[in-house]
Design a protein around this motif. Structure first.
Motif, short mmCIF file in Angstrom:
data_model
loop_
_atom_site.label_atom_id
_atom_site.label_comp_id
_atom_site.label_asym_id
_atom_site.label_seq_id
_atom_site.Cartn_x
_atom_site.Cartn_y
_atom_site.Cartn_z
N LEU A 158 6.79 -0.96 -10.98
CA LEU A 158 6.63 -2.09 -9.23
C LEU A 158 6.31 -3.11 -9.24
CD1 LEU A 158 5.99 -1.02 -6.26
CD2 LEU A 158 3.98 -1.15 -7.23
N ARG A 159 5.32 -4.14 -10.40
CA ARG A 159 5.65 -5.08 -10.88
C ARG A 159 7.09 -6.03 -11.40
NH1 ARG A 159 0.53 -3.88 -12.84
NH2 ARG A 159 1.91 -3.98 -14.96
N ASP A 160 8.13 -5.38 -11.69
CA ASP A 160 9.12 -5.54 -11.88
C ASP A 160 10.15 -5.45 -11.21
OD1 ASP A 160 9.01 -5.32 -14.52
OD2 ASP A 160 10.03 -3.95 -14.88
N LEU A 166 12.07 -4.98 -3.14
CA LEU A 166 10.84 -4.58 -2.97
C LEU A 166 11.57 -4.42 -1.55
CD1 LEU A 166 7.55 -6.76 -4.02
CD2 LEU A 166 8.51 -3.94 -4.62
N ALA A 167 11.75 -5.73 -0.74
CA ALA A 167 11.66 -5.49 0.95
C ALA A 167 13.02 -4.85 1.43
CB ALA A 167 11.89 -6.84 1.15
N ALA A 168 13.62 -4.00 -0.31
CA ALA A 168 15.03 -3.63 0.24
C ALA A 168 14.94 -2.37 -0.06
CB ALA A 168 16.51 -3.84 -0.43
N THR A 169 13.78 -2.12 -0.49
CA THR A 169 13.26 -0.34 -1.22
C THR A 169 12.22 -0.20 -0.07
OG1 THR A 169 13.22 -1.00 -3.64
CG2 THR A 169 12.12 1.18 -2.65
N ALA A 170 12.21 -1.06 0.76
CA ALA A 170 10.69 -0.76 1.88
C ALA A 170 11.57 -0.19 2.74
CB ALA A 170 9.91 -1.53 1.96
N TRP A 171 12.16 -1.01 2.77
CA TRP A 171 13.57 -0.89 4.29
C TRP A 171 14.16 0.61 4.30
CZ3 TRP A 171 18.72 0.19 4.46
CH2 TRP A 171 19.51 0.50 5.55
N ALA A 172 14.76 1.01 3.23
CA ALA A 172 15.38 1.93 2.11
C ALA A 172 14.86 3.36 2.86
CB ALA A 172 15.69 1.62 1.40
N PHE A 173 13.59 2.82 2.51
CA PHE A 173 12.26 4.66 2.54
C PHE A 173 12.42 4.81 4.16
CE2 PHE A 173 12.02 4.49 -1.48
CZ PHE A 173 11.86 5.30 -1.49
N LEU A 181 3.56 9.13 1.08
CA LEU A 181 2.86 8.07 1.60
C LEU A 181 2.12 7.35 0.04
CD1 LEU A 181 1.20 9.94 3.76
CD2 LEU A 181 2.64 8.73 4.11
N PRO A 182 2.30 7.80 -0.95
CA PRO A 182 2.01 6.59 -2.20
C PRO A 182 2.67 5.74 -2.28
CG PRO A 182 1.40 8.95 -2.73
CD PRO A 182 2.39 9.18 -1.04
N LEU A 183 4.19 6.29 -2.17
CA LEU A 183 4.99 4.97 -2.33
C LEU A 183 4.27 4.07 -1.18
CD1 LEU A 183 7.76 4.29 -1.64
CD2 LEU A 183 7.23 3.84 -3.55
N VAL A 184 4.23 3.98 -0.20
CA VAL A 184 4.85 3.58 1.37
C VAL A 184 3.34 2.84 0.97
CG1 VAL A 184 3.69 3.80 3.26
CG2 VAL A 184 5.29 5.05 3.08
N LEU A 187 4.83 0.60 -1.93
CA LEU A 187 4.74 -0.86 -1.28
C LEU A 187 4.41 -1.96 -1.25
CD1 LEU A 187 8.33 1.10 -0.92
CD2 LEU A 187 7.84 -0.37 -2.80
N THR A 188 3.27 -1.30 -0.24
CA THR A 188 2.84 -2.25 1.09
C THR A 188 1.97 -3.01 0.37
OG1 THR A 188 2.48 -0.69 2.95
CG2 THR A 188 1.16 -2.19 3.35
N SER A 189 1.04 -2.84 -0.93
CA SER A 189 0.08 -3.13 -1.38
C SER A 189 1.27 -4.47 -2.11
CB SER A 189 -1.23 -2.75 -2.63
OG SER A 189 -1.46 -3.21 -3.37
N ARG A 190 1.92 -4.51 -3.21
CA ARG A 190 2.54 -4.98 -2.90
C ARG A 190 3.32 -6.60 -2.26
NH1 ARG A 190 4.57 -8.54 -5.86
NH2 ARG A 190 6.25 -8.31 -7.81
N LEU A 191 4.14 -6.00 -1.36
CA LEU A 191 4.37 -6.59 -0.72
C LEU A 191 3.38 -7.61 0.27
CD1 LEU A 191 7.12 -4.60 1.34
CD2 LEU A 191 8.01 -6.63 0.39
N LYS A 192 1.71 -7.93 0.16
CA LYS A 192 1.29 -8.13 0.17
C LYS A 192 0.75 -9.25 -0.36
CE LYS A 192 -0.96 -5.61 3.56
NZ LYS A 192 -2.28 -4.58 4.60
N THR A 193 1.20 -9.06 -1.73
CA THR A 193 0.70 -9.90 -2.30
C THR A 193 0.92 -11.27 -2.56
OG1 THR A 193 1.05 -8.19 -4.48
CG2 THR A 193 1.11 -10.69 -4.90
N PRO A 194 -0.31 -12.17 -2.69
CA PRO A 194 -0.14 -13.76 -2.39
C PRO A 194 0.87 -14.12 -2.65
CG PRO A 194 -2.55 -13.17 -2.77
CD PRO A 194 -1.43 -11.53 -2.97
N GLY A 195 2.08 -15.56 -1.99
CA GLY A 195 2.44 -16.00 -2.99
C GLY A 195 3.91 -15.80 -3.31
N LEU A 196 3.92 -13.70 -2.32
CA LEU A 196 5.08 -13.02 -3.36
C LEU A 196 6.71 -14.33 -1.90
CD1 LEU A 196 6.98 -11.05 -4.14
CD2 LEU A 196 6.33 -10.07 -1.87
#
Length: 245
Positions: A158-160, A166-173, A181-184, A187-196
């Motif tokens: 996930l960190r890779d 990340l955005a494309a994968t979220a859009w794809a789902f 739901l665990p993947l959602v 992805l949500t948590s990772r997309l909220k990462t400060p500085g992304l």
């Protein structure tokens, strides 16, 4: 060399403008047609890398070549077991980028991935593959579920993911409406990462994902990517379910 043996140079890139591209295609039309016909003839004898490179190049150059895509699809299905994860991801990405769906090829790729090939996929391979299936609207719930299980089970994977991945994968789902739901949540948590570093196109894809989480999954506000995305992009929510990649 940029100059090809048939005397044609490479097509101008998008930055050069559509007018110049159209002129180049018109000026080199006969040479392109000969090249396509020859490539169709030898496609059954091409290896995985060559097949992947052909369609990847066509998609990037935005050259219409339906018959050649058909020939590559048939050859790829016949030797899919020889395709690496990179070859597979690049090939389906190219078909989706060109808007050319080959049901038999995509079904074969999905079956192979679920059957074990996906174990060799890295983050970029996963993102490109899922984006391609969702872009063409090719149903592959088992493929998406296998990818989701793989991502959720591996924090390093996930960190890779890049911001774009990340955005494309979220859009794809969201586009495929696969409700893992665990993947959602991951992805949500990772997309909220400060500085992304999300581009405007990435943010637009995130908007679609956030709207899906709210309107289709009915997730509580604190679990949605959300409100901040609209404020950053200045875009209405929900957006039409289109994709940017």
């Amino acid at each position: 060399s940029d100059e090809r043996r048939d005397g044609t140079g490479p097509p101008p890139d998008q930055a050069a403008g559509w007018g110049e591209r159209e002129r180049w295609i018109q000026e080199n039309g006969e040479a392109l047609a000969r090249l396509q016909r020859r490539t169709i003839e030898i496609a059954p004898r091409c290896d995985a890398q060559a097949l992947s490179n052909v369609v990847h190049g066509l998609a990037h150059a935005q050259i219409e070549a339906g018959a050649l895509f058909d020939a590559v699809a048939a050859a790829a299905v016949a030797r899919l077991g020889e395709f690496s994860a990179q070859h597979t991801a690049n090939t389906v990405w190219a078909f989706a980028k060109a808007g050319h769906e080959e049901v038999t090829l995509f079904d074969a790729v999905a079956d192979a991935a679920v059957g074990g090939q996906m174990k060799g996929f890295n983050a970029q391979n996963i993102a490109n593959t899922l984006w391609a299936f969702a872009k063409l609207g090719h149903a592959a719930t088992a493929l998406f579920a296998a990818a989701a299980d793989m991502i959720v089970a591996n924090d390093n994977l996930l960190r890779d993911f890049t911001a774009q991945g990340l955005a494309a994968t979220a859009w794809a789902f969201a586009q495929a409406d696969v409700r893992h739901l665990p993947l959602v949540a991951a992805l949500t948590s990772r997309l909220k990462t400060p500085g992304l570093s999300l581009s405007r196109a990435d943010l637009q894809n995130c908007e679609v994902f956030a709207a899906w989480c709210r309107d289709e999954l009915r997730l509580p506000e604190e679990e949605i990517l959300a409100e901040g995305v609209s404020k950053v992009t200045g875009l209405p929510t929900p957006l039409a379910r289109d994709t940017y990649m």
